[in-house]
Structures are given as structure tokens and as C-alpha cells.
Design an enzyme around this catalytic site. Structure first.
Site, PDB file in Angstrom:
ATOM      1  CE  LYS A 172      -3.075   2.443   3.143  1.00 43.98           C
ATOM      2  NZ  LYS A 172      -4.025   2.294   4.248  1.00 43.98           N
TER       3      LYS A 172
HETATM    4  C1  R5P Z   1      -1.878   4.799   7.651  1.00 44.24           C
HETATM    5  O1  R5P Z   1      -0.822   4.261   7.834  1.00 44.24           O
HETATM    6  C2  R5P Z   1      -3.131   4.091   7.725  1.00 44.24           C
HETATM    7  O2  R5P Z   1      -2.952   2.751   7.309  1.00 44.24           O
HETATM    8  C3  R5P Z   1      -4.309   4.678   6.975  1.00 44.24           C
HETATM    9  O3  R5P Z   1      -5.334   3.800   7.159  1.00 44.24           O
HETATM   10  C4  R5P Z   1      -4.050   4.881   5.524  1.00 44.24           C
HETATM   11  O4  R5P Z   1      -3.156   5.909   5.298  1.00 44.24           O
HETATM   12  C5  R5P Z   1      -5.278   4.989   4.610  1.00 44.24           C
HETATM   13  O5  R5P Z   1      -6.097   5.965   4.933  1.00 44.24           O
HETATM   14  P1  R5P Z   1      -6.298   7.311   4.120  1.00 44.24           P
HETATM   15  O6  R5P Z   1      -6.997   6.929   2.845  1.00 44.24           O
HETATM   16  O7  R5P Z   1      -7.166   8.081   5.061  1.00 44.24           O
HETATM   17  O8  R5P Z   1      -4.956   7.915   3.857  1.00 44.24           O
END
Ligand code: R5P
Length: 261
Positions: A172
Site C-alpha cells: 500500500k
Molecule cells: C496509515 O498508515 C493508515 O494505514 C491509513 O489507514 C491509511 O493511510 C489509509 O487511509 P487514508 O486513505 O485516510 O490515507
């Protein structure tokens, strides 16, 4: 690939489209009661039917999601730091035994490439993969970005490739200009985070651009649950990720659904 591992990956990435809409609601593990997630159950329940999987910590899973859900869980197992401390100094918070007990489809951990704790987080990823693979559990590596890191293709490409080299099954990361290069250099599927809340049309454009550049989906949080119309938003994102609709079509979907009860 081991059958169990393959089967769990197929619960995260839909085999019919090869894509996925993961709903990230793990922010509280270092941010506390983030806006939109103050009462996690209230946020999660209406979105659950539209999420291919849910990414969260065990605490929120146990307290805020019914055990009879069929939505696959990607369990965040790293943490131990807060927004007030040194974020990169994360460790493992949740055992594989607990992940198995919670019947998860995968586990997730952040790496902090270029930070003071780079080595610990990369070796932490390796240890987690070594252990999780014994039980056929896929590992999603999150390329966390410190305040000082440039979110460009060179840096994110480095992070994603290292995560893949260490054995992560899914990575991710953040979308950036030249994202095709990031995808090209990473031999495992990539999903993108949404980042800070932006206008819905812009967030749909971000999802669209990421998919066009080769991401296999999103693991999106704030741009869904901080929208005034979170269900309409996740459904519009789904149309981009799974149905390959244009940004305009997705925005029309958002607008037509936003006043639905
Ligand atoms: C960060 O490390 C977390 O895993 C968040 O869940 C991630 O960044 C995704 O969330 P967003 O779309 O709000 O950035």
C-alpha cells in the site's frame, strides 16, 4: 502459492475483477479519535456492504464490528507510537496467533524507509512475513511517509520495491506523478491510500489515475468516511475500481446516490 495464502489473497483482491476496494479505518492506532471515526461502529456499519475488506486494529474489530460479518479483515498489527511521539518507531502489536483467532484474511504493517527506524521496521516486516507465511497469511506492507519524505515516484518506488523484495504480498502506498514507474518496479499488487480529505471529485480522479497507472485498487479511509456522503462516495469509488467507469460517470454516481437514505 500455498493454497491457504492464495485463498486469503483472493478474499482481499476480487478474483473476478483483479481489483479491490479496501476500507481503511485503522487511523486511531496513532491518531486517536480521528474526525469521522470518533464512534467507529457508526462509521463502519453503513460502509461495510460496499467494502471488499476492512483494514483496522484488533481493538476496533472486537468492539465495533459484528462477528457475523462476511467482510474480510486485514488486521493492522504494527503500532506502539502516537502522533505526539516518533511515528517511525513502530513495533508489532498483535501476534499471528491473535490474527488467526480473529480469522483475518491478511495482516498489515508500516515500513518507514529513510527514517531513523528504517532498519527496525524493515526487519519487522521480514519477521512478520516469515511468521505469517507459516500459516498462509498474506502481509500487506504500508509505505508510511514521514513529514520530510518526498512523495515522488523515486522515493515511493524505492519503498514499494523493498517491501516486495522482503516478501510482502500486497503493498500500500501513495499515488504520485509517474506512478506507472512505481508499479513497474514492484512485482506485487499495489493499492493506494487516499491521504487527507480532498473534494470528492478530486478523490475520484485520484482513484481513477491510480487504477489507470496500474494500481489494483484502493485502501481508502478519510476520503470516504470524512465525506458528508460516505456511502455514495465508496460506491462511486467502487465503480472506478471494479467497473472502470470514467471520473465523470463516477461523480454522477456520487451525486445521484448522495441524497439516498
Ligand atoms: C496509515 O498508515 C493508515 O494505514 C491509513 O489507514 C491509511 O493511510 C489509509 O487511509 P487514508 O486513505 O485516510 O490515507
Amino acid at each position: 502459492m500455498d493454497w491457504g495464502l492464495k485463498n486469503r489473497v483472493a478474499r482481499i483482491i476480487r478474483p473476478d475483477t483483479g481489483h479491490t476496494v479496501m476500507l481503511a479505518v485503522d487511523h486511531g492506532y496513532f491518531l486517536g479519535p480521528t474526525s469521522g471515526l470518533e464512534v467507529p461502529r457508526k462509521t463502519i456499519e453503513p460502509l461495510l456492504p460496499y467494502a471488499d475488506s476492512l483494514m483496522l486494529t484488533r481493538g476496533i474489530l472486537r468492539t465495533s464490528v459484528d462477528g457475523n460479518t462476511s467482510t474480510p479483515i486485514v488486521l493492522r498489527v504494527s503500532g506502539g507510537t502516537s502522533i505526539l511521539g516518533t511515528l517511525s518507531n513502530e513495533g508489532i502489536t498483535t501476534t499471528i496467533k491473535e490474527a488467526i483467532r480473529l480469522n483475518v484474511a491478511g495482516v498489515a504493517l508500516s515500513i518507514f524507509v529513510g527514517s531513523e527506524h528504517e532498519k527496525e521496521t524493515l526487519l519487522g516486516l521480514s519477521d512478520l512475513i516469515n511468521e505469517a507465511e507459516e500459516y498462509g497469511i498474506p502481509v500487506l506492507a504500508v509505505t508510511a511517509v514521514g513529514k520530510d519524505m518526498a512523495r515522488d515516484a523515486r522515493y515511493l518506488g524505492l519503498c514499494c520495491r523493498i517491501a516486495a523484495e522482503l516478501g510482502a504480498h500486497i503493498v500500500k502506498t501513495y499515488y504520485c506523478e509517474g506512478f506507472e514507474e512505481v508499479v513497474r518496479g514492484c512485482p506485487v499488487p499495489i493499492v493506494i491510500a487516499g491521504g487527507k480529505k480532498i473534494e470528492e471529485g478530486d478523490a475520484l480522479q485520484l482513484a481513477y489515475d491510480a487504477i489507470q497507472s496500474g494500481a489494483i485498487g484502493v485502501d481508502m479511509g478519510r476520503n470516504i468516511f470524512q465525506s458528508e456522503h460516505p456511502v455514495a462516495m465508496i460506491r462511486a469509488v467502487r465503480a472506478i475500481v471494479h467497473k472502470n467507469v470514467s471520473v465523470n460517470e463516477a461523480f454522477e454516481i456520487f451525486n445521484s446516490l448522495k441524497n439516498e437514505k
